[in-house]
Write a protein that holds these residues in place. Structure first.
Motif: not given
Length: 239
Positions: A64-76, A155-169
């Motif tokens: 309610x105060x605008x704060x947030x937290x990620x609960x999951x990521x979805x990619x390909x 978080x980095x590893x879960x994101x990398x699993x859903x990308x084709x490269x090794x760089x995140x923006x």
């Protein structure tokens, strides 16, 4: 067909039986998913599900105060909008594009009709949902019991699993919003990983230099999630 070729970049679409995929094909709409784009808001009706191909979408719980937290990521590997075929028309989470790219969207009515026909599509979507629930559960455990640099590695590893490269923006502020922590904490954790030679961070770009090192440094939460996805979503036609 260029469209049919890119469909296979999403593992769920690629796993559909041929007959079902041919039924979906005229209704799957290619979309560009831009960084920061909100695909649906908490509590609002959902008009489509999304199948990312090169984009990554974060599911966030917003307070309610605008704060947030990620609960999951979805990619390909998956689909955004599971509430639609599980019987709900909305969800308490927000879906935001974490990494820009492409995907397909499919109408809410059509995904419900396909699911309710039972058979392979229903079983495939239910297996994916179980894997996603595992990720959500493990994220909650990780955020409660593990250090920030372990959370950042996960978080980095879960994101990398859903990308084709090794760089995140991704800026540190956005990462802080995803993890539900202060920006200073992310800065400190990122500097630790950089000092260890695991990543290089500059101008909103994170380059992973040593993935095995990240895997050794993170907690067990990453491997639990990855094993469940590998177990439930083999790369083959749905049965």
């Amino acid at each position: 067909m260029a469209l049919a070729t890119s469909l296979t970049n999403n593992h769920l679409l690629a796993a559909l039986p041929t007959e079902e995929l041919q039924r979906w094909l005229p209704r799957l709409e290619p979309v560009d998913l831009k960084l920061g784009q909100v695909l649906y808001e908490s509590g609002k009706p959902m008009a489509h599900v999304y199948f990312p191909t090169t984009a990554i979408v974060s599911l966030l719980y917003v307070l309610e105060d605008g704060g947030s937290a990620e609960i999951a990521v979805v990619g390909y590997e998956g689909i955004v909008g599971i509430s639609l075929f599980l019987g709900g028309e909305s969800t308490p989470s927000r879906a935001v594009v974490q990494s820009a790219g492409q995907g397909f969207r499919f109408s809410a009515q059509l995904i419900k009709e396909s699911f309710n026909r039972n058979g392979p599509v229903m079983h495939l979507l239910l297996r994916y949902t179980q894997a996603l629930i595992t990720q959500m559960t493990q994220t909650a455990v990780c955020n409660r019991h593990h250090s920030l640099d372990q959370q950042l590695c996960r978080w980095l590893l879960l994101s990398l699993d859903r990308l084709t490269g090794s760089e995140l923006v991704m800026t540190q502020e956005l990462i802080a919003n995803m993890l539900g922590v202060r920006r200073e904490g992310v800065t400190e954790a990122a500097l630790k990983l950089q000092a260890a030679g695991l990543i290089q961070y500059a101008r909103g770009r994170i380059s992973v230099l040593d993935r095995p090192g990240l895997e050794n440094r993170t907690c067990e939460c990453y491997s639990v999630v990855k094993k469940e996805y590998d177990r439930l979503l083999p790369e083959r036609t749905a049965q």
